[in-house]
Design a protein around this motif. Structure first.
Motif, mmCIF file in Angstrom:
data_model
loop_
_atom_site.group_PDB
_atom_site.id
_atom_site.type_symbol
_atom_site.label_atom_id
_atom_site.label_comp_id
_atom_site.label_asym_id
_atom_site.label_seq_id
_atom_site.Cartn_x
_atom_site.Cartn_y
_atom_site.Cartn_z
ATOM 1 N N GLU A 56 7.393 23.670 56.305
ATOM 2 C CA GLU A 56 7.875 24.629 57.295
ATOM 3 C C GLU A 56 8.516 24.163 58.327
ATOM 4 O O GLU A 56 7.656 23.035 58.913
ATOM 5 N N ALA A 57 9.802 24.313 58.894
ATOM 6 C CA ALA A 57 10.318 23.913 60.148
ATOM 7 C C ALA A 57 10.571 24.550 61.147
ATOM 8 O O ALA A 57 11.320 25.697 60.691
ATOM 9 N N GLY A 62 8.177 21.856 65.213
ATOM 10 C CA GLY A 62 8.272 20.565 64.486
ATOM 11 C C GLY A 62 7.820 21.159 62.881
ATOM 12 O O GLY A 62 8.307 22.205 62.422
ATOM 13 N N TYR A 63 7.293 20.136 62.265
ATOM 14 C CA TYR A 63 7.162 20.466 60.596
ATOM 15 C C TYR A 63 5.616 20.507 60.465
ATOM 16 O O TYR A 63 4.897 19.970 60.747
ATOM 17 N N ARG A 64 5.584 21.448 59.468
ATOM 18 C CA ARG A 64 4.202 21.645 58.913
ATOM 19 C C ARG A 64 4.222 21.737 57.488
ATOM 20 O O ARG A 64 4.910 22.349 56.525
ATOM 21 N N MET A 65 3.314 20.997 56.871
ATOM 22 C CA MET A 65 3.307 20.922 55.308
ATOM 23 C C MET A 65 2.713 22.297 54.641
ATOM 24 O O MET A 65 1.537 22.484 55.223
ATOM 25 N N THR A 66 3.251 22.986 53.633
ATOM 26 C CA THR A 66 2.719 23.999 53.229
ATOM 27 C C THR A 66 2.462 24.130 51.829
ATOM 28 O O THR A 66 1.696 24.919 51.429
ATOM 29 N N ASP A 67 2.858 22.864 51.249
ATOM 30 C CA ASP A 67 2.590 22.843 49.701
ATOM 31 C C ASP A 67 2.554 21.319 49.280
ATOM 32 O O ASP A 67 3.665 20.791 49.840
ATOM 33 N N ALA A 68 1.712 20.727 48.729
ATOM 34 C CA ALA A 68 1.727 19.316 48.211
ATOM 35 C C ALA A 68 1.730 19.209 46.674
ATOM 36 O O ALA A 68 1.245 20.363 46.178
ATOM 37 N N PRO A 69 2.516 18.472 45.940
ATOM 38 C CA PRO A 69 2.301 18.479 44.703
ATOM 39 C C PRO A 69 0.779 17.937 44.153
ATOM 40 O O PRO A 69 0.431 17.233 44.813
ATOM 41 N N ASP A 70 0.924 18.236 43.080
ATOM 42 C CA ASP A 70 -0.606 17.783 42.035
ATOM 43 C C ASP A 70 -0.070 16.545 41.546
ATOM 44 O O ASP A 70 0.457 16.275 40.714
ATOM 45 N N GLN A 71 -0.557 15.534 42.609
ATOM 46 C CA GLN A 71 -0.176 14.118 42.003
ATOM 47 C C GLN A 71 -1.399 13.678 41.222
ATOM 48 O O GLN A 71 -2.511 13.473 41.620
ATOM 49 N N LEU A 72 -0.926 12.805 40.099
ATOM 50 C CA LEU A 72 -2.036 12.513 39.100
ATOM 51 C C LEU A 72 -2.138 10.861 39.541
ATOM 52 O O LEU A 72 -1.325 10.232 40.110
ATOM 53 N N ARG A 73 -3.463 10.511 39.878
ATOM 54 C CA ARG A 73 -3.882 9.373 40.032
ATOM 55 C C ARG A 73 -5.028 8.782 38.958
ATOM 56 O O ARG A 73 -6.130 9.539 38.574
ATOM 57 N N ALA A 74 -4.738 7.533 38.675
ATOM 58 C CA ALA A 74 -5.748 7.091 37.691
ATOM 59 C C ALA A 74 -7.190 7.110 38.200
ATOM 60 O O ALA A 74 -7.861 7.501 37.340
ATOM 61 N N GLU A 75 -7.492 6.686 39.236
ATOM 62 C CA GLU A 75 -8.859 6.632 39.637
ATOM 63 C C GLU A 75 -9.466 7.911 39.393
ATOM 64 O O GLU A 75 -10.773 8.016 39.046
ATOM 65 N N GLU A 76 -8.841 9.030 39.882
ATOM 66 C CA GLU A 76 -9.354 10.348 39.985
ATOM 67 C C GLU A 76 -9.513 10.823 38.530
ATOM 68 O O GLU A 76 -10.471 11.261 38.130
ATOM 69 N N LEU A 77 -8.396 10.556 37.766
ATOM 70 C CA LEU A 77 -8.580 10.891 36.322
ATOM 71 C C LEU A 77 -9.758 10.326 35.600
ATOM 72 O O LEU A 77 -10.592 10.980 34.936
ATOM 73 N N ILE A 78 -9.983 8.824 35.565
ATOM 74 C CA ILE A 78 -10.808 8.169 34.992
ATOM 75 C C ILE A 78 -12.312 8.775 35.623
ATOM 76 O O ILE A 78 -13.183 9.015 34.894
ATOM 77 N N ALA A 79 -12.216 9.067 36.930
ATOM 78 C CA ALA A 79 -13.815 9.400 37.322
ATOM 79 C C ALA A 79 -14.231 10.411 36.533
ATOM 80 O O ALA A 79 -15.375 10.683 36.584
ATOM 81 N N GLY A 80 -13.226 11.305 36.284
ATOM 82 C CA GLY A 80 -13.795 12.918 35.874
ATOM 83 C C GLY A 80 -13.642 12.906 34.345
ATOM 84 O O GLY A 80 -14.067 14.032 33.715
ATOM 85 N N LEU A 81 -13.365 11.854 33.608
ATOM 86 C CA LEU A 81 -13.470 11.883 32.189
ATOM 87 C C LEU A 81 -14.813 12.128 31.614
ATOM 88 O O LEU A 81 -15.926 11.257 31.862
ATOM 89 N N SER A 82 -14.775 12.880 30.397
ATOM 90 C CA SER A 82 -16.039 12.881 29.559
ATOM 91 C C SER A 82 -15.891 12.099 28.597
ATOM 92 O O SER A 82 -16.949 11.832 27.591
#
Lengths: 329, 329
Positions: free
Chosen positions: B54-55, B60-80
């Motif tokens: 939002e501007a 100034g600027y305010r972040m209103t939405d962030a993408p769902d970024q895939l990250r290897a560490e996060e993915l692996i940490a939660g694998l069953s």
């Protein structure tokens, strides 16, 4: 590199223009404007490439044997096939013609495209085994097929290729080989040709197949590594004379195309009958090492998918892949 | 490129450290030592990457939405899963994850190796069709399998993959999809996931398979090209909210591994039963365009190879590949 090659060809041309004649080192040296040592080096290079020379003091060199060099124009000019082999790539050396053909297939190369190499430095056989493919001595080639059939029938093309190569060899040379299931060709129980059909598929749809064909044509005993000598042979060793590889390839391309058309029009049954007639596996006691274990019994024929039917006690077991050993009681 | 990326991350970090707060252009410009114009350019770059701002003048600027970024560490940490997905490559963009996985498989990558890309620029579906794979909105991934089974049973793995993805989606989100033979997942008749199982074989021996899985997770109506809107949907459109892709991938890897083990230990029958239970194809009138022509009848189940059995008048016809249309009289 390029410059050296050009000099080789010129030296070679001199001998080819003067068949059976001695050329003195001095004359060669003068005409090619190279030193006497350089002449000697180039003669040795040609020897490594399969040429033979007689060297006589004060007479010079005479060419006594030239390798059977594959040339695309000559090959294409003598083809009886309409499509197979007409788009041909002939390489001096490559790791594996299967890899070269696979790259071409991925780039959209048409059905019937053929890749041949005078030598393979990393030739592959079935199950990741090495395939001995020395320079100029055999036929090391890969043919691209784009069959319109579901993936689960691919085994049928493996058998078709075996039949086509067996018939091509017979027609070009008169030598009758045995097919050992699924697709080795044998002469007196020794392997003379290996076939490897690789395929790429999406779900059950075949994208392309690559029929790899390796024939030991003109290898002498000493061209085989020691460990292969008890189990491998060549057409030359069996027939007693060197054979023309170009003519062999032409016959095989024709047989492949004819059988492939027959198969597409009439299905597998005609191919299966030919296979059973040419195979040395049928009606023999076999022991098959397959992915699912060992099957021992009498090979009695092929099922409609191309699996080998083995009679084990009262049951008939289809074997889809594996290695056959002949069993003697 | 590298330098620009570093600046992006720093700008991004500033917003991530100050959630919900306005940051003035002046402050950003001072802290990153870049011009006001450069700030504006970087904000736009982040917008293209899926962030929203939002501007507000003088705030100034305010972040209103962030993408769902895939990250290897996060993915692996939660694998069953024990193996599937633990060796993972996450790319920002690629032509096709299938191609990336194929290269890795040729280089010997282990079973269970997973390639994911935030975006595919040349995503492929079945039969050479394009697969729409916009950045950050879906799961575009390819899993390497090395099954110890003959080639003619590969179709079974296609069906197994469909069942695993269907169950993974259900467990991660509660959304129940229908499997359309062989392996599309539908929501109210619209496609939400495509599966493409590619395989490479030598004779009847599978060298490797690559299970390509494309799931439209968080696409909004406007993220689909106009021509796809009548026939495609996303999990977000069906469920009303954006979904966490990492959790979805974790569930799918687990289901794939469990079903694959079951299949290797007990064979196809258990998978076939699950497939039939989850499929919207069984007991419906279908018209299948296959390589061998059109088959019209009632789909009644799977045969032991994984072919769809269609009852046509009195006969039962197995269909190995093709496109299913549902038929309404």
């Amino acid at each position: 590199m390029k410059k050296d090659d050009e000099k080789d060809y010129t030296l070679l041309d001199m001998f080819l223009e003067n068949p059976g004649q001695f050329l003195s080192g001095e004359e060669i040296s003068r005409r090619l404007s190279i030193s006497r040592t350089a002449v000697w080096k180039q003669i040795n290079k040609l020897r490594q490439a399969g040429y033979d020379f007689e060297a006589v003091p004060r007479m010079g060199y005479r060419m006594t044997d030239a390798p059977d060099q594959l040339r695309a124009e000559e090959l294409i000019a003598g083809l009886s096939s309409e499509q197979f082999g007409r788009n041909v790539v002939i390489l001096e050396s490559t790791t594996s013609t299967q890899e070269e053909a696979r790259l071409l297939a991925e780039q959209g190369a048409a059905e019937g495209t053929l890749v041949i190499s005078e030598e393979q430095t990393g030739g592959r056989g079935r199950m990741g085994r090495k395939f001995h493919s020395p320079r100029g001595k055999g036929i090391w080639m890969s043919l691209i097929l784009r069959p319109e059939q579901p993936l689960h029938l691919t085994q049928q093309l493996t058998l078709l290729t075996g039949v086509a190569v067996c018939r091509g060899i017979q027609k070009a040379t008169g030598i009758q080989t045995d097919i050992k299931w699924p697709n080795d060709l044998l002469l007196s129980g020794k392997k003379v040709c290996g076939i490897l059909l690789e395929s790429a598929a999406e779900d059950d749809r075949v994208r392309y197949c690559i029929a790899g064909i390796g024939i030991s044509v003109n290898l002498k005993e000493e061209d085989f590594p020691e460990e292969l000598r008890p189990i491998a042979t060549s057409l030359r060793l069996a027939g007693g004379q060197a054979l023309n590889r170009t003519v062999l390839i032409q016959h095989i391309m024709y047989e492949m195309e004819v059988l492939y058309k027959l198969y597409n029009e009439q299905g597998f049954q005609a191919i299966a009958s030919l296979w059973e007639a040419l195979s040395g596996t049928i009606q023999r006691e076999v022991k098959v090492q397959s992915q699912r274990g060992v099957v021992t019994g009498v090979a009695i024929g092929l099922n409609p998918s191309g699996a080998l039917l083995v009679k084990v006690d009262g049951d008939i077991v289809p074997v889809y892949s594996g290695d056959v050993e002949f069993h003697t009681r």
